[in-house]
Design a protein around this motif. Structure first.
Motif, PDB file in Angstrom:
ATOM      1  N   LEU A   9      35.844  43.827  49.109  1.00 38.40           N
ATOM      2  CA  LEU A   9      36.165  43.428  47.743  1.00 38.40           C
ATOM      3  C   LEU A   9      35.959  44.595  46.790  1.00 38.40           C
ATOM      4  O   LEU A   9      36.758  44.797  45.867  1.00 38.40           O
ATOM      5  CB  LEU A   9      35.281  42.240  47.335  1.00 38.40           C
ATOM      6  N   LEU A  10      34.924  45.378  47.029  1.00 39.53           N
ATOM      7  CA  LEU A  10      34.670  46.551  46.204  1.00 39.53           C
ATOM      8  C   LEU A  10      35.779  47.581  46.359  1.00 39.53           C
ATOM      9  O   LEU A  10      36.268  48.148  45.371  1.00 39.53           O
ATOM     10  CB  LEU A  10      33.317  47.170  46.573  1.00 39.53           C
ATOM     11  N   ALA A  12      38.889  47.025  47.291  1.00 36.50           N
ATOM     12  CA  ALA A  12      40.097  46.497  46.661  1.00 36.50           C
ATOM     13  C   ALA A  12      40.025  46.608  45.145  1.00 36.50           C
ATOM     14  O   ALA A  12      41.025  46.923  44.482  1.00 36.50           O
ATOM     15  CB  ALA A  12      40.302  45.048  47.080  1.00 36.50           C
ATOM     16  N   SER A  13      38.846  46.372  44.578  1.00 39.76           N
ATOM     17  CA  SER A  13      38.689  46.463  43.127  1.00 39.76           C
ATOM     18  C   SER A  13      38.909  47.890  42.637  1.00 39.76           C
ATOM     19  O   SER A  13      39.562  48.111  41.611  1.00 39.76           O
ATOM     20  CB  SER A  13      37.288  45.975  42.725  1.00 39.76           C
ATOM     21  N   VAL A  14      38.374  48.846  43.375  1.00 50.09           N
ATOM     22  CA  VAL A  14      38.572  50.254  42.999  1.00 50.09           C
ATOM     23  C   VAL A  14      40.042  50.626  43.081  1.00 50.09           C
ATOM     24  O   VAL A  14      40.580  51.319  42.208  1.00 50.09           O
ATOM     25  CB  VAL A  14      37.718  51.175  43.902  1.00 50.09           C
ATOM     26  N   VAL A  16      42.686  48.605  42.764  1.00 47.75           N
ATOM     27  CA  VAL A  16      43.415  47.954  41.671  1.00 47.75           C
ATOM     28  C   VAL A  16      43.154  48.662  40.357  1.00 47.75           C
ATOM     29  O   VAL A  16      44.076  48.888  39.553  1.00 47.75           O
ATOM     30  CB  VAL A  16      43.012  46.463  41.574  1.00 47.75           C
ATOM     31  N   TRP A  17      41.907  49.044  40.129  1.00 53.47           N
ATOM     32  CA  TRP A  17      41.574  49.772  38.894  1.00 53.47           C
ATOM     33  C   TRP A  17      42.323  51.096  38.827  1.00 53.47           C
ATOM     34  O   TRP A  17      42.849  51.476  37.784  1.00 53.47           O
ATOM     35  CB  TRP A  17      40.070  50.013  38.823  1.00 53.47           C
TER      36      TRP A  17
END
Length: 233
Positions: A9-10, A12-14, A16-17
């Motif tokens: 999840l981390l 993927a978040s990076v 997307v950001w």
């Protein structure tokens, strides 16, 4: 949620950001004004960089899964770590040299020093080929020594991890060869600098991944493996 789930999840978040920062949500076709304002070199590096970011995120997840499997599997009673070929140290040095050469090529490209760019790209390519040759030699030593992939899970992971990394490097060498050919043809400096920047980012990623894999294979991450097994069990 498991630790691995939080980790992915981390990642993927990076990703997307990063894509949002690179303007992936922009809609230039809806903007008013002259079309040439949205063309040219300025738009392509953003798209290429965003694509590279997605690819690196996927590759990071792949190597993370293999590393997690390595750390979990090494606790089994049938695990027998093979003696690692000493040439792996030479291979590590060769990859460091190629990464530094590409960093210099990126710097010289922005300074419009074409001759130095050519030399740095050649050094990066030769050092990368030396790394691949060293990996082939390491696999040859393993096979001659009787440490086959089917013989022991530790042997299988050695070939799996080093083979996956080598495959990613071969793909990068194809792109690097094209960029080097463009440098020798004296193509546009701004576009060339952008492509070299992407190669430098990719090689830095490969170097970091290799250092982590090397630490796993040598045994420097055994304590980390014990911690991970407690968290994942």
């Amino acid at each position: 949620m498991s630790v691995m789930g939080i980790y992915f999840l981390l990642v993927a978040s990076v990703a997307v950001w990063w894509l949002w920062r690179e303007g992936v949500t922009e809609s230039p076709w809806l903007e008013e004004g002259e079309a040439p304002a949205w063309r040219g070199v300025s738009g392509r590096p953003k798209a290429a960089k965003a694509g590279l970011t997605i690819f690196l995120a996927v590759a990071l997840c792949l190597f993370s899964l293999m590393s997690a499997a390595f750390l979990m599997r090494m606790a089994a009673t049938d695990w027998r770590s093979p003696p690692l070929p000493t040439i792996l140290w030479f291979n590590t040095a060769a990859l460091v040299i190629s990464d530094l050469a590409l960093a210099l090529a990126s710097l010289h490209a922005h300074n419009r020093s074409n001759l130095r760019v050519k030399r740095a790209l050649v050094v990066a390519g030769v050092a990368s080929l030396a790394f691949l040759s060293g990996q082939l030699w390491a696999w040859r030593e393993m096979i001659i020594g009787g440490f086959y992939a089917a013989q022991n899970p530790a042997n299988a992971f050695f070939f799996l991890l080093t083979g996956a990394h080598a495959a990613h490097l071969i793909g990068g060498l194809v792109v690097l060869a094209r960029v080097t050919a463009q440098a020798w043809r004296q193509e546009d400096g701004e576009a060339l600098a952008a492509r070299i920047d992407l190669c430098a980012i990719y090689w830095r990623f490969l170097l970091v991944i290799w250092l982590l894999l090397f630490a796993l294979l040598v045994g420097w991450a055994d304590n980390l493996g014990a911690i991970c097994r407690r968290l994942l069990s």
